[in-house]
Enzyme design. Structure first.
Site, PDB file in Angstrom:
ATOM      1  N   ASN A 205      -1.757 -58.821 -77.146  1.00 23.50           N
ATOM      2  CA  ASN A 205      -3.063 -58.173 -77.335  1.00 23.50           C
ATOM      3  C   ASN A 205      -3.339 -57.084 -76.314  1.00 23.50           C
ATOM      4  O   ASN A 205      -4.474 -56.628 -76.185  1.00 23.50           O
ATOM      5  CB  ASN A 205      -4.177 -59.236 -77.316  1.00 23.50           C
ATOM      6  CG  ASN A 205      -4.247 -59.967 -75.987  1.00 23.50           C
ATOM      7  OD1 ASN A 205      -3.411 -59.755 -75.112  1.00 23.50           O
ATOM      8  ND2 ASN A 205      -5.229 -60.837 -75.834  1.00 23.50           N
ATOM      9  N   GLU A 209      -6.988 -48.026 -75.549  1.00 25.51           N
ATOM     10  CA  GLU A 209      -7.876 -47.664 -76.658  1.00 25.51           C
ATOM     11  C   GLU A 209      -8.774 -46.503 -76.246  1.00 25.51           C
ATOM     12  O   GLU A 209      -9.334 -46.505 -75.145  1.00 25.51           O
ATOM     13  CB  GLU A 209      -8.726 -48.880 -77.044  1.00 25.51           C
ATOM     14  CG  GLU A 209      -9.503 -48.709 -78.335  1.00 25.51           C
ATOM     15  CD  GLU A 209     -10.152 -50.024 -78.775  1.00 25.51           C
ATOM     16  OE1 GLU A 209      -9.451 -50.861 -79.369  1.00 25.51           O
ATOM     17  OE2 GLU A 209     -11.359 -50.201 -78.514  1.00 25.51           O
ATOM     18  N   HIS A 237      -5.973 -52.468 -71.273  1.00 20.80           N
ATOM     19  CA  HIS A 237      -5.913 -53.931 -71.157  1.00 20.80           C
ATOM     20  C   HIS A 237      -4.463 -54.335 -70.901  1.00 20.80           C
ATOM     21  O   HIS A 237      -3.608 -54.154 -71.768  1.00 20.80           O
ATOM     22  CB  HIS A 237      -6.419 -54.574 -72.462  1.00 20.80           C
ATOM     23  CG  HIS A 237      -6.368 -56.079 -72.468  1.00 20.80           C
ATOM     24  ND1 HIS A 237      -6.108 -56.819 -73.593  1.00 20.80           N
ATOM     25  CD2 HIS A 237      -6.553 -56.979 -71.470  1.00 20.80           C
ATOM     26  CE1 HIS A 237      -6.141 -58.103 -73.297  1.00 20.80           C
ATOM     27  NE2 HIS A 237      -6.396 -58.236 -72.021  1.00 20.80           N
ATOM     28  N   GLY A 389     -13.469 -55.747 -77.604  1.00 27.44           N
ATOM     29  CA  GLY A 389     -13.517 -56.480 -78.872  1.00 27.44           C
ATOM     30  C   GLY A 389     -12.119 -56.615 -79.436  1.00 27.44           C
ATOM     31  O   GLY A 389     -11.124 -56.216 -78.818  1.00 27.44           O
ATOM     32  N   SER A 390     -12.023 -57.202 -80.599  1.00 26.81           N
ATOM     33  CA  SER A 390     -10.722 -57.258 -81.258  1.00 26.81           C
ATOM     34  C   SER A 390     -10.397 -55.869 -81.793  1.00 26.81           C
ATOM     35  O   SER A 390     -11.267 -54.997 -81.858  1.00 26.81           O
ATOM     36  CB  SER A 390     -10.758 -58.285 -82.383  1.00 26.81           C
ATOM     37  OG  SER A 390     -11.805 -57.989 -83.266  1.00 26.81           O
ATOM     38  N   MET A 391      -9.143 -55.694 -82.184  1.00 34.76           N
ATOM     39  CA  MET A 391      -8.681 -54.371 -82.603  1.00 34.76           C
ATOM     40  C   MET A 391      -9.525 -53.845 -83.771  1.00 34.76           C
ATOM     41  O   MET A 391      -9.739 -54.542 -84.755  1.00 34.76           O
ATOM     42  CB  MET A 391      -7.229 -54.478 -83.024  1.00 34.76           C
ATOM     43  CG  MET A 391      -6.571 -53.154 -83.229  1.00 34.76           C
ATOM     44  SD  MET A 391      -4.827 -53.419 -83.513  1.00 34.76           S
ATOM     45  CE  MET A 391      -4.868 -54.708 -84.705  1.00 34.76           C
ATOM     46  N   HIS A 414     -14.905 -62.605 -71.723  1.00 36.56           N
ATOM     47  CA  HIS A 414     -13.896 -61.557 -71.489  1.00 36.56           C
ATOM     48  C   HIS A 414     -13.479 -60.843 -72.764  1.00 36.56           C
ATOM     49  O   HIS A 414     -12.657 -59.935 -72.722  1.00 36.56           O
ATOM     50  CB  HIS A 414     -12.674 -62.147 -70.801  1.00 36.56           C
ATOM     51  CG  HIS A 414     -11.680 -62.788 -71.734  1.00 36.56           C
ATOM     52  ND1 HIS A 414     -12.005 -63.726 -72.687  1.00 36.56           N
ATOM     53  CD2 HIS A 414     -10.341 -62.613 -71.843  1.00 36.56           C
ATOM     54  CE1 HIS A 414     -10.933 -64.105 -73.341  1.00 36.56           C
ATOM     55  NE2 HIS A 414      -9.901 -63.454 -72.854  1.00 36.56           N
ATOM     56  N   GLY A 415     -14.009 -61.257 -73.918  1.00 32.21           N
ATOM     57  CA  GLY A 415     -13.601 -60.605 -75.164  1.00 32.21           C
ATOM     58  C   GLY A 415     -14.286 -61.277 -76.335  1.00 32.21           C
ATOM     59  O   GLY A 415     -15.337 -61.915 -76.164  1.00 32.21           O
TER      60      GLY A 415
END
Lengths: 491, 131
Positions: A205, A209, A237, A389-391, A414-415
């Site tokens: 992950n 970005e 990340h 966030g997620s992708m 953390h996410g």
């Protein structure tokens, strides 16, 4: 098996399992979540793992899990545990294998409309400058001797080598260097894995970005962080790569004997630990700090490489291609900090595994050592809390609060947190379909592996907005800005 | 024999063997399968000798050895001959080649709830990997 009935609700956002639930619990287990999300969290072994954390010697207050919590191994992901020093334990499994995995946020000087025509070229350039994916080596080779310096100095090593600016270090947690690092406590294998990977992103992950600031929720704090609506920012990340994984593996294995020596009974062998003031504990702390420094240096090199990408792509069109650091935080780490527990200021070893620091403003000086302070510009505001966030979904910039110091030892989510296994995600989503969907949504994707892309599909994660709503409402951190992805590069 | 099982964040396999040797060998095959890779021509041969305090620690040490060889040397092993195995020591000959088509590296082999159980002549265990 832990059920909803085993929790008592302390407030709208705090759920607790009391120590009476199991004989071996030393402190309560607290889950920060909503009534709705609690059901999702009870769908795997998160709660059981959180309860297991409470059994560790020296635990104080309560073991906490953030709303993005999910099943891990040993500690749950999103877990926070503080132990009282000098003889409270430190647990390699409470830090995780990717020591100092973390997030860095850079802000550009450009607006979305200025970058839009060049975005695709920019993402290709970032992909070229930042090696990523399975087994990819970094662009920088170091000698054994250089590696020891890097492990001792962290981001400061990068500054000396010309890969950083003084500001970068100032705007990094702990200044990008943990002084407790002891490179002599790493095995030759750990160092061998680290030699070739400096400046590489990794896989899984991890990502770079490019985002646009979509909405501001706190104008004053956003201004202090240099953020405004429409501004282009970059998130990085990554962590300590194979070196950190090897350090964790070495010490989890070594500590299998330490728990026998110190007569520590555990519900799970992954929770192995040793008193921080023991030889084993001190050795791990020195090695962990060195691996954390490797991660700080690694994210600094990635920053340098992303800056090179911006310059190469944008310099023919504008002179405003520079990137400035907003902050860099760790979310897999153990740190020695001073906190108030039952009215007394005591030194603790705070484990954050899949959780970040969220220190508020006006922290008494004694909370942080002088080399571990917030940057002067943020001291009266609070620490930036970075929540990717997620992708393909939003990310958030929050700010730490005084309340988090009382509730979670100054910690936050953390996410987004996974809800679906990687195996199921791969069966549910085709990487190529996901890529097409993301590109239809206007997000430029550069990915090394379609299978790896599928594993990170947004459907496999919780809704990051819902997670952030909880930490905001619970007072662990406050919303500052919401980021929307424009381009993502992953291994 | 091995089977991949669900884990929210990472990978896990359940492994069965008629004896400890088969369990160790099939655990290696299971870990290889998780990576998606396979060795090219099996031209590399290594003898690996490991010692540990108990069978579970020995199993983790064995799989970590293979994961290390894959990440650092790019090698993957698919044929194994157990030369000696006790509860605390393993001596094995592994044949393999350079790893190809790997799309997932094993970061670490965890001890999470790790226990090797023997029942009615079958050994079994579940191993969680950090990926």
């Amino acid at each position: 098996m832990v059920t909803r009935n085993d929790f008592r609700q302390l407030s709208d956002w705090v759920w607790e399992v009391p120590p009476s639930f199991r004989e071996d619990m030393r402190v309560p287990a607290r889950l920060f979540t909503s009534s709705e999300m609690l059901n999702s969290i009870l769908g795997d072994k998160t709660a059981e793992q959180l309860i297991n954390m409470t059994t560790l010697p020296g635990a104080v207050g309560w073991a906490a899990a953030m709303p993005d919590a999910h099943q891990g191994y040993g500690f749950c992901i999103g877990g926070v545990l503080a132990t009282k020093l000098p003889d409270g334990i430190i647990s390699p499994g409470g830090v995780g294998y990717d020591i100092n995995c973390g997030v860095r946020l850079l802000r550009s000087e450009l607006r979305q409309e200025e970058i839009a025509p060049h975005l695709s070229t920019l993402m290709t350039s970032i992909d070229q400058y930042c090696p990523s994916g399975v087994g990819r080596a970094g662009r920088t080779r170091v000698t054994d001797r250089e590696l020891d310096r890097l492990l001792a100095q962290g981001a400061k090593w990068a500054l000396e080598k010309g890969y950083a600016r003084q500001d970068d270090l100032e705007y990094t947690e702990s200044g990008g260097r943990l002084p407790g690092a002891d490179p002599s406590k790493l095995s030759p294998r750990a160092k061998k894995r680290g030699l070739t990977q400096v400046g590489s992103l990794g896989a899984g992950n991890h990502f770079v970005e490019v985002d646009v600031v979509e909405e501001i929720f706190d104008e004053a704090v956003a201004e202090a962080f240099g953020l405004s609506t429409g501004l282009i920012v970059v998130q990085i990340h990554s962590g300590s790569r194979g070196l950190g994984h090897q350090v964790a593996s070495d010490y989890v294995r070594r500590f299998q004997q330490a728990v026998i020596k110190y007569d520590i009974r555990l519900p799970d062998r992954e929770l192995v630990c040793a008193p921080l003031n023991s030889r084993e504990g001190a050795d791990y702390f020195g090695a962990m700090c060195a691996a954390a420094n490797y991660a700080f240096a690694n994210r600094q090199l990635l920053t340098h490489q992303v800056r090179q990408s911006f310059e190469k792509t944008l310099s023919p069109h504008t002179r405003r291609f520079d990137l400035h650091q907003v902050y860099d935080i760790a979310h897999n780490i153990a740190k020695v900090e001073t906190h108030s527990v039952e009215g007394q200021r005591i030194k603790l070893c705070v484990h954050r595994k899949g959780a970040t620091r969220a220190f508020g403003p006006s922290i008494p000086e004694s909370v942080l050592s002088t080399d571990d302070d917030l940057p002067a510009a943020y001291r009266s505001i609070g620490q930036p809390v970075l929540v990717p966030g997620s992708m393909g979904t939003a990310s958030w910039v929050l700010v730490g609060t005084e309340s988090s110091m009382q509730q979670s030892f100054g910690s936050c989510c953390h996410g987004a947190g996974r809800t679906m296994s990687r195996t199921k995600a791969k069966k549910t989503v085709w990487g190529s379909d996901l890529r097409t969907q993301l590109e239809a949504d206007g997000i430029v994707v550069r990915a090394g592996s379609m299978a790896s892309l599928a594993e990170e599909a947004p459907v496999a994660y919780k809704d990051v907005d819902a997670v952030v709503d909880i930490v905001h409402s619970a007072g662990l951190a406050r919303k500052v800005a919401r980021l929307r992805p424009l381009g993502v590069m992953k291994g | 024999m091995f089977k991949e099982i669900e884990h929210t964040a990472d990978y896990a396999i359940k492994v069965w063997g008629a004896d400890l040797s088969e369990l160790f060998v099939d655990a290696a095959h299971g870990m290889n399968a998780l990576t998606g890779g396979e060795p090219d021509r099996p031209e590399i041969s290594r003898e690996i000798a490991l010692e540990a305090a108990d069978p579970e620690t020995l199993l983790v040490a064995w799989l970590e050895e293979l994961a290390f060889l894959m990440e650092v040397e790019g090698e993957m092993y698919s044929h194994f001959e157990v030369l000696a195995l006790t509860h605390t020591a393993l001596w094995i000959r592994a044949r393999g080649g350079l790893a190809t088509r790997v799309d997932k590296l094993i970061k670490a082999v965890t001890f999470h709830n790790l226990a090797i159980r023997e029942s009615k002549g079958t050994y079994e265990t579940t191993i969680v990997f950090d990926v």
